[in-house]
Scaffold this motif. Structure first.
Motif, PDB file in Angstrom:
ATOM      1  N   THR A 281       0.651  -1.117  -0.119  1.00 32.31           N
ATOM      2  CA  THR A 281       0.263   0.031  -0.308  1.00 32.31           C
ATOM      3  C   THR A 281       1.022   0.992   0.064  1.00 32.31           C
ATOM      4  N   ALA A 282       1.830   1.024   0.787  1.00 33.25           N
ATOM      5  CA  ALA A 282       2.607   2.019   1.056  1.00 33.25           C
ATOM      6  C   ALA A 282       4.243   2.769  -0.282  1.00 33.25           C
ATOM      7  N   ARG A 283       3.599   1.773  -0.859  1.00 33.30           N
ATOM      8  CA  ARG A 283       4.589   1.553  -2.422  1.00 33.30           C
ATOM      9  C   ARG A 283       3.929   2.582  -3.599  1.00 33.30           C
ATOM     10  N   HIS A 284       2.569   2.490  -2.864  1.00 30.07           N
ATOM     11  CA  HIS A 284       1.711   3.199  -4.543  1.00 30.07           C
ATOM     12  C   HIS A 284       0.926   4.942  -3.725  1.00 30.07           C
ATOM     13  N   ALA A 285       1.905   4.470  -2.267  1.00 31.07           N
ATOM     14  CA  ALA A 285       1.313   6.191  -1.864  1.00 31.07           C
ATOM     15  C   ALA A 285       1.565   8.067  -2.360  1.00 31.07           C
ATOM     16  N   GLY A 286       2.554   7.499  -2.905  1.00 30.28           N
ATOM     17  CA  GLY A 286       3.093   8.910  -3.313  1.00 30.28           C
ATOM     18  C   GLY A 286       3.940   9.867  -1.834  1.00 30.28           C
ATOM     19  N   ARG A 287       3.730   9.336  -0.878  1.00 29.04           N
ATOM     20  CA  ARG A 287       3.848   9.796   0.415  1.00 29.04           C
ATOM     21  C   ARG A 287       4.771   9.391   1.350  1.00 29.04           C
ATOM     22  N   PRO A 289       6.046   6.255   3.744  1.00 29.09           N
ATOM     23  CA  PRO A 289       5.502   6.113   3.617  1.00 29.09           C
ATOM     24  C   PRO A 289       5.288   5.229   5.521  1.00 29.09           C
ATOM     25  N   GLN A 290       6.293   6.387   6.130  1.00 26.32           N
ATOM     26  CA  GLN A 290       5.629   6.210   7.549  1.00 26.32           C
ATOM     27  C   GLN A 290       4.281   6.920   8.427  1.00 26.32           C
ATOM     28  N   GLU A 291       4.313   7.935   6.687  1.00 26.33           N
ATOM     29  CA  GLU A 291       2.599   8.814   7.638  1.00 26.33           C
ATOM     30  C   GLU A 291       1.409   6.966   7.079  1.00 26.33           C
ATOM     31  N   VAL A 292       1.784   6.549   5.530  1.00 26.29           N
ATOM     32  CA  VAL A 292       0.513   5.793   4.962  1.00 26.29           C
ATOM     33  C   VAL A 292       0.883   4.579   6.422  1.00 26.29           C
ATOM     34  N   TYR A 293       2.133   3.872   6.795  1.00 33.21           N
ATOM     35  CA  TYR A 293       1.492   3.410   7.966  1.00 33.21           C
ATOM     36  C   TYR A 293       1.269   3.563   9.034  1.00 33.21           C
ATOM     37  N   ARG A 294       1.167   4.558   9.599  1.00 30.01           N
ATOM     38  CA  ARG A 294       0.643   5.314  11.128  1.00 30.01           C
ATOM     39  C   ARG A 294      -1.209   5.222  10.939  1.00 30.01           C
ATOM     40  N   ASP A 295      -1.437   5.646   9.633  1.00 28.52           N
ATOM     41  CA  ASP A 295      -3.004   6.151   9.159  1.00 28.52           C
ATOM     42  C   ASP A 295      -3.693   4.678   9.300  1.00 28.52           C
ATOM     43  N   LEU A 296      -2.809   3.868   8.570  1.00 26.46           N
ATOM     44  CA  LEU A 296      -3.564   2.578   8.791  1.00 26.46           C
ATOM     45  C   LEU A 296      -3.156   1.750   9.790  1.00 26.46           C
ATOM     46  N   ARG A 297      -2.534   2.191  10.448  1.00 25.06           N
ATOM     47  CA  ARG A 297      -2.582   1.243  12.229  1.00 25.06           C
ATOM     48  C   ARG A 297      -3.861   2.177  12.661  1.00 25.06           C
ATOM     49  N   ALA A 298      -3.881   3.809  12.523  1.00 23.25           N
ATOM     50  CA  ALA A 298      -5.053   4.367  13.498  1.00 23.25           C
ATOM     51  C   ALA A 298      -5.890   3.754  12.582  1.00 23.25           C
ATOM     52  N   ALA A 299      -6.320   3.715  11.372  1.00 18.54           N
ATOM     53  CA  ALA A 299      -7.579   3.092  10.728  1.00 18.54           C
ATOM     54  C   ALA A 299      -8.187   1.626  11.820  1.00 18.54           C
ATOM     55  N   CYS A 300      -6.877   0.983  12.135  1.00 17.35           N
ATOM     56  CA  CYS A 300      -6.662   0.073  13.022  1.00 17.35           C
ATOM     57  C   CYS A 300      -7.593  -0.677  13.995  1.00 17.35           C
ATOM     58  N   GLU A 301      -6.997   1.476  14.952  1.00 15.82           N
ATOM     59  CA  GLU A 301      -7.832   1.520  16.218  1.00 15.82           C
ATOM     60  C   GLU A 301      -8.830   1.446  16.085  1.00 15.82           C
ATOM     61  N   SER A 302      -9.721   2.844  15.240  1.00 11.62           N
ATOM     62  CA  SER A 302     -10.975   2.510  14.929  1.00 11.62           C
ATOM     63  C   SER A 302     -11.853   1.351  14.844  1.00 11.62           C
ATOM     64  N   GLY A 303     -11.596   0.310  14.276  1.00 18.60           N
ATOM     65  CA  GLY A 303     -11.840  -0.753  14.515  1.00 18.60           C
ATOM     66  C   GLY A 303     -12.603  -1.411  13.231  1.00 18.60           C
ATOM     67  N   TRP A 304     -12.631  -0.112  12.296  1.00 15.18           N
ATOM     68  CA  TRP A 304     -13.265  -0.076  10.996  1.00 15.18           C
ATOM     69  C   TRP A 304     -11.908  -0.716  10.033  1.00 15.18           C
ATOM     70  N   ASP A 305     -11.637  -1.222  10.117  1.00 19.69           N
ATOM     71  CA  ASP A 305      -9.962  -1.284   9.152  1.00 19.69           C
ATOM     72  C   ASP A 305     -10.430  -2.491   8.040  1.00 19.69           C
ATOM     73  N   PHE A 306     -10.709  -1.821   7.064  1.00 20.60           N
ATOM     74  CA  PHE A 306     -10.864  -0.444   6.483  1.00 20.60           C
ATOM     75  C   PHE A 306     -11.891  -0.195   5.579  1.00 20.60           C
ATOM     76  N   SER A 338      -5.026   6.070  -0.207  1.00 24.77           N
ATOM     77  CA  SER A 338      -4.851   7.898  -0.110  1.00 24.77           C
ATOM     78  C   SER A 338      -5.419   7.730   1.514  1.00 24.77           C
ATOM     79  N   ILE A 339      -4.830   6.857   1.943  1.00 19.16           N
ATOM     80  CA  ILE A 339      -5.980   6.837   3.776  1.00 19.16           C
ATOM     81  C   ILE A 339      -5.490   8.653   4.387  1.00 19.16           C
ATOM     82  N   CYS A 340      -5.848   8.880   5.484  1.00 19.10           N
ATOM     83  CA  CYS A 340      -5.641   9.627   5.773  1.00 19.10           C
ATOM     84  C   CYS A 340      -6.145   9.416   7.394  1.00 19.10           C
ATOM     85  N   THR A 341      -6.233   8.591   7.864  1.00 18.62           N
ATOM     86  CA  THR A 341      -7.257   9.095   9.366  1.00 18.62           C
ATOM     87  C   THR A 341      -6.637   9.801  10.073  1.00 18.62           C
TER      88      THR A 341
END
Length: 566
Positions: A281-287, A289-306, A338-341
């Motif tokens: 996912t991060a490879r295709h994000a154009g930003r 990678p650490q930002e993408v990973y954090r947003d993916l992880r944050a979405a998991c904290e929401s329970g709504w993944d994804f 494009s995740i931006c949790t």
């Protein structure tokens, strides 16, 4: 009630004192995650996809000391004939359950099926595998099922509803005390009881668990005031001194000084249980990678993944209801890249925290601590005011998440809009407007839709999820919208019953019928295959059937093999 459930009802629950003594016997926590422990071996295994499911390896138990296994890998990995898969099989034991661990009984009524599943889904502390990622707990607990063989936070509240409905008082009490132990031990409730989940939590429902246990005479809510305050402190960490327009961890202070919360994770690396998926996912994000990973992880904290809820480019709030139930091709949905949790202040999270603050205020007053009661009462009121100012859309008649980076209300309507009703912060006027919006835009023939938008993410149309049904039903009932609440409950129970009758099981999620004559199906999308079990589906079904004892779903039975008769 089954005989097993009746016996559990008759057995006295452990007292709080007995539970505390047992909790003191639990070993010191081991917080090293598999990535921490196995380092380049971990990366090699996940990168090479030794196991089809990325979660399998991080849940394995080592055969021997982990440090010795890592040393052996380093000594052997450069050899020309080194076989990574063979090395892993020799040094690790997979703990994934076999698909045939439990076979449903043909002709068995659904209520009996659920009651018989509780012991199947119960795990015990003495079965803890040494040096694995599984976090030790002091008491028995119920897991969701399938690939999810550990305790999960927000899942468990909905599971506990069913346990309570089935008279499983001891397990309800044990579950509550396990969560109190987690808060005492780690300062918060992790996403699940795995070391790789310690960087995040899930929607904070401990206050609701306490309320449930007190309602059944299993605990005094005031006795858990220290854990409630600790959980609140964890969610509000770094709030003091935060300047307007700044954010830190889970706290955001807006330009006007209002203080609200977002989802977060302490780590900005690929999720260990989905390592290869996140790297891709991060490879295709154009930003970064650490930002993408954090947003993916944050979405998991929401329970709504994804869900498209967390992505840029969701449908506008004014989008009309679609005659086909909201189905549109997944290709039109924005990409997970494009995740931006962490840009989003979620309406459900802040509603849960409002309820937590309100409960702390009430319990502090009960305990005679007037200063704490006053402080948390003011915090709850300020949060309620902020939710209504920023997240209520008068024209749409619904609550929406707020994008704090863009200082704008989000425009995608989701079932999270019912949580302010469930948490008790909505007024009757807004509740009436929301009920009308939910009826027109989110209710499908099979139950309450998760969002208005279809995608290949599992927390979108066409899927429906048990916890959202329960919160909608209870929230609408709180404000007197009983007819709509009963409609959602009826349609959901029919959905669950249809799959049970045809396949003899309850599942994690369901694809809601878009039209009445369409066949009911299991849920679609997501990172892993559809899971059987299933903790919160069982719990909500049992709880709804307790509220609707004459519903036709109660009599549904798993289909008998051809040639057999009831």
């Amino acid at each position: 009630m089954s005989g097993h459930a009746q016996r559990e009802k008759e057995m006295p629950a452990h007292s709080p004192g007995e539970r505390r003594v047992r909790a003191q016997r639990a070993p010191a926590p081991d917080v090293l995650s598999p990535a921490d422990r196995y380092q380049e071996l971990f990366v090699a295994v996940q990168q090479s996809r030794v196991f089809e499911d990325s979660k399998t390896f991080v849940d394995c138990a080592p055969v021997g000391e982990p440090s010795d296994i890592l040393s052996a890998y380093r000594a052997q990995c450069e050899a020309a004939d080194f076989d990574l898969a063979h090395f892993v099989r020799a040094h690790f034991r997979s703990l994934q359950p076999a698909p045939t661990d439990y076979e449903s009984v043909p002709g068995q009524p659904i209520r009996e099926h659920i009651a018989r599943l509780w012991p199947v889904l119960t795990r015990h502390p003495d079965a803890h595998p040494p040096a694995s990622s599984l976090l030790q707990l002091p008491h028995p607990y119920v897991v969701p099922g399938g690939r999810f063989g550990e305790l999960y936070y927000w899942d468990s509240y909905f599971t506990m509803l069913g346990l309570a409905a089935d008279g499983q008082d001891r397990l309800v009490g044990d579950m509550l005390e396990n969560f109190a132990y987690l808060i005492d031990t780690y300062g918060h409730v992790p996403n699940g009881t795995r070391s790789y989940y310690l960087g995040r939590s899930q929607p904070p429902l401990f206050a609701f668990m306490v309320e449930l246990a007190e309602a059944h005479g299993l605990a005094r809510a005031v006795d858990h005031l220290p854990q409630l305050r600790q959980e609140h402190a964890w969610w509000m960490r770094d709030a003091d001194g935060l300047a307007p327009g700044q954010a830190s961890r889970r706290v955001v202070r807006l330009a006007d000084g209002r203080l609200l919360n977002r989802f977060w994770d302490e780590r900005d690396t690929p999720r260990e249980e989905s390592w290869l998926e996140d790297v891709t996912t991060a490879r295709h994000a154009g930003r970064e990678p650490q930002e993408v990973y954090r947003d993916l992880r944050a979405a998991c904290e929401s329970g709504w993944d994804f869900s498209t809820r967390w992505l840029q480019g969701a449908a506008p709030a004014s989008a009309p209801a679609r005659e086909d139930g909201g189905r549109r091709k997944a290709e039109t949905a924005p990409s997970l890249a494009s995740i931006c949790t962490t840009d989003i202040l979620p309406v459900d999270l802040n509603s849960f925290l409002y309820r937590l603050e309100r409960d702390i205020a009430a319990l502090a007053a009960q305990a005679g601590d007037a200063a704490t009661a006053d402080r948390f009462g003011r915090l709850a009121q300020a949060r309620r005011d902020a939710i209504h100012a920023l997240m209520w859309d008068e024209a749409s008649g619904a609550y929406f998440d707020h994008d704090w980076k863009r200082a704008a209300r989000r425009t995608c309507l989701t079932a999270a809009c019912v949580v302010p009703l469930f948490a008790g912060l909505a007024d009757d006027r807004r509740a009436a407007a929301l009920a009308d919006t939910v009826r027109r835009r989110l209710v499908a023939p099979g139950g309450l839709a998760t969002t208005e938008r279809a995608s290949d993410q599992q927390w979108d149309r066409p899927n429906g999820w048990a916890p959202l049904q329960w919160m909608a039903v209870q929230g609408l009932r709180r404000h007197g919208h009983n007819e709509l609440a009963d409609t959602i409950a009826h349609r959901w129970l029919c959905t669950v019953a249809a799959i049970y009758e045809r396949e003899g099981k309850l599942i994690e999620k369901y694809a809601l019928r878009a039209v009445d004559n369409e066949a009911t199906r299991g849920g679609l999308g997501g990172e892993y295959p559809l899971q059987d079990g299933f903790g919160w589906t069982n719990g909500v079904a049992a709880a709804l059937l307790a509220l609707h004892p004459s519903h036709s779903a109660r009599d549904c039975r798993a289909r008998l093999p051809t040639g057999q008769h009831r």
